[in-house]
Motif scaffolding. Sequence first.
Motif, PDB file in Angstrom:
ATOM      1  N   SER A 107       0.843  -1.204   0.000  1.00  0.00           N
ATOM      2  CA  SER A 107       0.000   0.000   0.000  1.00  0.00           C
ATOM      3  C   SER A 107       0.874   1.249   0.000  1.00  0.00           C
ATOM      4  CB  SER A 107      -0.903   0.023   1.229  1.00  0.00           C
ATOM      5  OG  SER A 107      -1.625   1.238   1.292  1.00  0.00           O
ATOM      6  N   PHE A 109       0.055   4.405   0.605  1.00  0.00           N
ATOM      7  CA  PHE A 109      -0.328   5.405   1.613  1.00  0.00           C
ATOM      8  C   PHE A 109      -0.444   4.755   2.992  1.00  0.00           C
ATOM      9  CE2 PHE A 109      -2.064   6.840  -2.434  1.00  0.00           C
ATOM     10  CZ  PHE A 109      -1.637   8.162  -2.481  1.00  0.00           C
ATOM     11  N   SER A 111      -2.200   4.252   6.503  1.00  0.00           N
ATOM     12  CA  SER A 111      -3.410   4.440   7.297  1.00  0.00           C
ATOM     13  C   SER A 111      -3.318   3.522   8.511  1.00  0.00           C
ATOM     14  CB  SER A 111      -4.678   4.115   6.490  1.00  0.00           C
ATOM     15  OG  SER A 111      -4.791   2.720   6.263  1.00  0.00           O
ATOM     16  N   SER A 139       5.098   4.799   4.212  1.00  0.00           N
ATOM     17  CA  SER A 139       4.452   5.189   2.955  1.00  0.00           C
ATOM     18  C   SER A 139       5.527   5.457   1.908  1.00  0.00           C
ATOM     19  CB  SER A 139       3.575   6.425   3.143  1.00  0.00           C
ATOM     20  OG  SER A 139       4.360   7.570   3.431  1.00  0.00           O
ATOM     21  N   TRP A 141       4.338   6.819  -1.477  1.00  0.00           N
ATOM     22  CA  TRP A 141       3.628   7.437  -2.594  1.00  0.00           C
ATOM     23  C   TRP A 141       4.335   8.682  -3.131  1.00  0.00           C
ATOM     24  CZ3 TRP A 141       2.065  12.514  -2.065  1.00  0.00           C
ATOM     25  CH2 TRP A 141       2.030  13.016  -0.754  1.00  0.00           C
ATOM     26  N   ALA A 170      -9.345   5.919  -3.558  1.00  0.00           N
ATOM     27  CA  ALA A 170      -8.477   5.157  -2.658  1.00  0.00           C
ATOM     28  C   ALA A 170      -9.385   4.409  -1.696  1.00  0.00           C
ATOM     29  CB  ALA A 170      -7.534   6.092  -1.900  1.00  0.00           C
ATOM     30  N   TYR A 181      -4.157  10.330   6.596  1.00  0.00           N
ATOM     31  CA  TYR A 181      -4.412   9.543   5.380  1.00  0.00           C
ATOM     32  C   TYR A 181      -5.169  10.340   4.315  1.00  0.00           C
ATOM     33  CZ  TYR A 181      -6.426   5.758   2.482  1.00  0.00           C
ATOM     34  OH  TYR A 181      -6.822   4.951   1.441  1.00  0.00           O
ATOM     35  N   VAL A 185      -3.659  11.394   0.553  1.00  0.00           N
ATOM     36  CA  VAL A 185      -4.307  10.931  -0.676  1.00  0.00           C
ATOM     37  C   VAL A 185      -4.738  12.122  -1.530  1.00  0.00           C
ATOM     38  CG1 VAL A 185      -6.340   9.744  -1.605  1.00  0.00           C
ATOM     39  CG2 VAL A 185      -5.039   8.708   0.265  1.00  0.00           C
ATOM     40  N   SER A 189      -3.560  13.066  -5.376  1.00  0.00           N
ATOM     41  CA  SER A 189      -4.489  13.211  -6.506  1.00  0.00           C
ATOM     42  C   SER A 189      -4.405  14.614  -7.089  1.00  0.00           C
ATOM     43  CB  SER A 189      -5.928  12.872  -6.081  1.00  0.00           C
ATOM     44  OG  SER A 189      -6.342  13.625  -4.975  1.00  0.00           O
ATOM     45  N   GLN A 203     -12.738  13.315  -6.168  1.00  0.00           N
ATOM     46  CA  GLN A 203     -12.066  12.382  -5.260  1.00  0.00           C
ATOM     47  C   GLN A 203     -13.121  11.517  -4.596  1.00  0.00           C
ATOM     48  OE1 GLN A 203      -8.596  11.864  -4.326  1.00  0.00           O
ATOM     49  NE2 GLN A 203      -9.582  10.050  -3.467  1.00  0.00           N
ATOM     50  N   TRP A 205     -13.928   7.587  -2.325  1.00  0.00           N
ATOM     51  CA  TRP A 205     -13.400   6.551  -1.428  1.00  0.00           C
ATOM     52  C   TRP A 205     -14.218   5.294  -1.657  1.00  0.00           C
ATOM     53  CZ3 TRP A 205      -9.089   8.419   0.799  1.00  0.00           C
ATOM     54  CH2 TRP A 205      -8.958   9.811   0.825  1.00  0.00           C
ATOM     55  N   GLY A 240      -5.041   4.614  -5.227  1.00  0.00           N
ATOM     56  CA  GLY A 240      -4.713   4.226  -3.858  1.00  0.00           C
ATOM     57  C   GLY A 240      -4.405   2.740  -3.746  1.00  0.00           C
TER      58      GLY A 240
END
Length: 293
Positions: A107, A109, A111, A139, A141, A170, A181, A185, A189, A203, A205, A240
Motif C-alpha cells: 500500500s 499510503f 493508514s 508510505s 507514494w 483510494a 491519510y 491521498v 491526486s 475524489q 473513497w 490508492g
Amino acid sequence: MKQAILLLSFGTPRQPSDLLPYLTSIRRGKIPTERELKVLTARYDAIGQWDNKLLQTMGEDQKKTLKSLLAIDAMYLAYLHMPNSMEQAIESIATAGYTSIVCIVTSPFYSMVGTGAYERKLHSILRAYPDISCEIIKSWWNRPQFFEYWRSQLMAANPLQADTACIFSAHSVPTSTVGSYEDEVMSASNQIAKMVGLNHWYQAWQSAAPYGEWLGPTIESVIEQALIDGAKRIVCIPFGFVSDHVEILYDNDIICRNIVENAGATYERLPMPNGNTLFMEAMAKAIRERINK
C-alpha cells in the motif's frame, strides 16, 4: 549487520477452500456466516479468481520485480491474511541469520487500518526475536515514479476529452482512524491532476466495510454526481491501490461499470500497476533511501 528486505502484502485466496480462513483472518478470528461467505464467493467467481494465475501470484511477481530492481538476494515476501504468513517469514529470516529487517507494504499510503495493521503485527511477532531490529517504511507514494506511472496512464486515456469525468479513488477507512491519510491521498491526486492539466475532477473513497462510519464520499455516489453534472464518460483512477484484485475487478469493474452504463455513459478504468517496473521503482527507491540513510 546482516539485513533482509521484507515485502508485505494483504494476500489473496487461490482456491474456494481458502475463503473461510481468509475472511476469518480479515475479521480478526470472527468466523463469517454462511451468507457472508456465499456473497464473497460470488464476487471471486465473478472476477474469475480461480482460473487466473496472475491474480493468485501477484505478490510473488511483485517480489520478483522488486528483487531485480534492488539487485539483492535477501528479499522475503509475507502476507497478512494468507500463507506465507508474517510469522513464517520472520522465522525464515531469523533462521537465515539476519539481524535487521527493512519492511515495506504494497500500500503506497499509510493508514492506521492499512499499513498500521502490518506494523502492529510485526511488533507483536518480533517480541520473540529480541536480536532482530526492524524498520518499517510507512508510505512511499511521494516518489516521482509513482506520479509518473499514473500521469502516463491518465494521459493515455485522453482525460481532457469533452464530457469526461475523472474520478480518483483510494480505499476508505473508518472515520475514527483517518489521521493524515485523507490529506496525503488528496495531495497525491491533486499533483497527478495538475500534471495532466485537469481543471475539474473528483475524489472518491471505495470498498468500505458494510458497517460503521467510513470516510466518504463513496465512489458510487461520486459517479452518480458526475453523471448529474453531465458526464458522458467516466474514467476511474484507483491510484490508492497497486494491483488487480477483487476490490478493483469487482467493486470498480462490475459495480461502478453497471452504474455508469445503466445511465448510458461510458466506463473506463486505468490499468493497475501490478508488477510494472516503473511503478515498482518507487518502492525500490524508498527502500534504498532507508538502507542508505
